[in-house]
Scaffold this active site. Structure first.
Site, mmCIF file in Angstrom:
data_model
loop_
_atom_site.group_PDB
_atom_site.id
_atom_site.type_symbol
_atom_site.label_atom_id
_atom_site.label_comp_id
_atom_site.label_asym_id
_atom_site.label_seq_id
_atom_site.Cartn_x
_atom_site.Cartn_y
_atom_site.Cartn_z
ATOM 1 N N CYS A 163 0.801 -1.223 0.000
ATOM 2 C CA CYS A 163 0.000 0.000 0.000
ATOM 3 C C CYS A 163 0.833 1.271 0.000
ATOM 4 C CB CYS A 163 -0.957 -0.035 1.180
ATOM 5 S SG CYS A 163 -1.966 -1.523 1.119
ATOM 6 N N HIS A 296 -2.367 7.797 6.960
ATOM 7 C CA HIS A 296 -2.655 6.546 6.242
ATOM 8 C C HIS A 296 -4.102 6.158 6.551
ATOM 9 C CE1 HIS A 296 -1.836 2.873 4.137
ATOM 10 N NE2 HIS A 296 -1.974 2.121 5.203
ATOM 11 N N HIS A 333 -9.504 2.556 0.228
ATOM 12 C CA HIS A 333 -8.072 2.305 0.203
ATOM 13 C C HIS A 333 -7.716 1.802 -1.197
ATOM 14 C CE1 HIS A 333 -4.080 1.408 1.026
ATOM 15 N NE2 HIS A 333 -4.171 0.760 2.162
#
Lengths: 406, 85
Positions: A163, A296, A333
């Site tokens: 990620c 995040h 995400h």
């Protein structure tokens, strides 16, 4: 030492097909998470932040052979659209693109198309394996398509660090410009929803069936998203000389490794701490200089706890006065694309003098009631310095420090 | 099979099998299959061997046969008719 300017942005996400739509939706707090429609799926969760089909076709495709264009994967198409926007905004000419560096971050490549090839083979719709359905599988096809469509001949690499993949692409693009290895560098992140990642995250019980709510008391996981973003980075002096508008500057960055677990972050946040401290050190800034944190903020219990712990360590008593938000509440995400998409969001915040919200936050975790998590709606505020962090599975941590342009 | 129907089937196979963005009816009988004609490349050539072999139960064992069979839509129809007897 050269300064690194951001002069062009591109984005295609669940919040819209261009940067203007993206910026407007961010400021409004509109949520891009909705029903999963990309493929049939029956599991715990049925939500995603999808790019609606048909996705726009970038005119950059005209430069590709017809046969090549036909076989582009969705993430390749997303990336071409985002790069076209960024290059257009920066006003780069053909010679500048010719020597530009190109760095792409991604995690799945043409996985969705590969899954379809596998399904067709298994059901007998295709009696033999069909090569055309598999040629978009490698992660490297995106960079190849961009290079061919825009005639980019400089240094090129594709990063896959879960990620944080495209946060790393932005960091490496900044390094290429700062070091003089390239005058212009394109940083791109792209990923599309596919069954493997969706079912994988669901099986880990990492998806919140009610939609992700970063930093909320009742948060139950993330929502998956998809899309692409692109940033044009260039030598600030060169940008000024050619009259390009400087939207923001990349002041510093750092990466680190957890060496802890295949999915869970180090609960102490040692890797994330090293990335944040390292990024500030590389920018020669103290934590007091930071005006906004684009977290995040996945909405999993583990990530958000770890992340707040790290911010308390670094920002100390100042943290309650430091706005922190997670744009994943709106974007989902986007995995390999997340770092670049959130870098674009952070540049927009700096350039547009606003704070993107944590749009789905209703009741903050009681342990964090002192924090300014910018709930529900964005607000006007000028920031000079912002940080954006990306923490990938397996402990791939990247933090970027961005500064206001001008 | 009627020769006209075979022409139509071959064209339809090209369009749906290779996912071409044009109606099958617009492809001329004498259209070259590769080169500029239909915008196909070497990966499409591999695909087409598989598609034609599976659909028409013929064999394209090597490049020489392939070149002859895939010269044009008409030559492909001729090839299939000859092979199937």
């Amino acid at each position: 030492m050269r300064q690194v300017a951001v002069t062009g942005l591109g984005a295609i996400t669940a919040l819209g097909g261009d940067v203007a739509a993206f910026a407007a939706a961010l400021a409004d707090g509109r949520c891009g998470v909705g029903p999963l429609t990309r493929f049939a799926y029956t599991g715990r969760c049925a939500l995603a932040a999808e790019v609606p089909e048909p996705a726009p076709r970038g005119s950059a495709c005209d430069a590709l052979p017809r046969a090549t264009e036909r076989r582009l994967s969705r993430p390749d198409r997303f990336a071409l659209v985002a790069v076209e926007q960024a290059v257009g905004q920066a006003g780069l000419d053909v010679p500048a693109l010719r020597t530009a560096a190109l760095f792409v971050g991604a995690t799945v490549g043409g996985m969705a198309e590969s899954e379809e090839a596998y399904r067709r083979r298994q059901t007998g719709e295709d009696r033999r394996w069909r090569m055309s359905r598999l040629v978009g599988t490698p992660l490297s096809t995106t960079a190849a398509a961009i290079a061919q469509a825009f005639a980019v001949h400089g240094p090129r690499a594709t990063f896959s660090t879960a990620c944080s993949s495209s946060a790393l692409a932005v960091a490496e693009a900044a390094t290429a410009v700062r070091s003089g290895r390239a005058d212009v560098a394109l940083a791109v992140g792209t990923d599309a929803l596919c069954r493997v990642t969706y079912a994988g995250f669901d099986a880990l019980q990492a998806l919140d069936p009610r939609g992700c709510r970063p930093f909320d008391r009742d948060r139950g996981g993330l929502s998956l998203g998809e899309g692409a973003a692109a940033l044009v980075l260039e030598d600030a002096a060169g940008a000024r000389a050619r009259g390009a508008r400087i939207l923001a500057r990349v002041l510093g960055h750092a990466s680190s490794s957890d060496a802890h677990h295949v999915t869970a972050p180090d609960p102490e946040g040692r890797g994330a701490l090293a990335a944040l401290r390292g990024a500030l050190a590389s920018a020669a800034l103290s934590p007091d200089a930071v005006d906004y944190v684009n977290a995040h903020g996945t909405g999993t219990r583990q990530n958000d706890e770890m992340e707040v712990r790290v911010m308390r360590t670094v920002f100390g008593a100042r943290l309650p006065h430091l706005p922190v938000s997670s744009t994943k509440a709106q974007l989902g995400h986007c995995l390999g694309a997340a770092g670049a998409i959130e870098a674009v969001a952070t540049v927009l915040a700096l350039d547009g003098a606003f704070l993107p919200p944590t749009a789905t936050l209703r009741v903050p975790d009681p342990a964090w009631s002192d924090l300014d998590l910018v709930p529900v709606a964005g607000r006007r505020q000028t920031s000079e310095v912002a940080v954006t962090s990306s923490y990938g599975f397996g402990g791939h941590n990247v933090t970027l420090v961005l500064g206001r342009g001008g | 099979m009627d020769r006209n129907a075979l022409f139509a089937e071959v064209k339809q196979l090209l369009v749906t099998g290779l996912r071409l963005d044009r109606p099958a009816g617009e492809i001329p009988d004498d259209s070259p299959i590769f080169g500029d004609g239909l915008g196909l490349d070497s990966i499409d050539a591999l695909e087409l061997v598989v598609l034609v072999e599976d659909r028409f139960r013929v064999s394209i064992p090597d490049e020489e046969v392939g070149k002859r069979a895939f010269a044009s839509v008409r030559s492909l129809v001729d090839f299939i008719e000859t092979e199937r007897g």
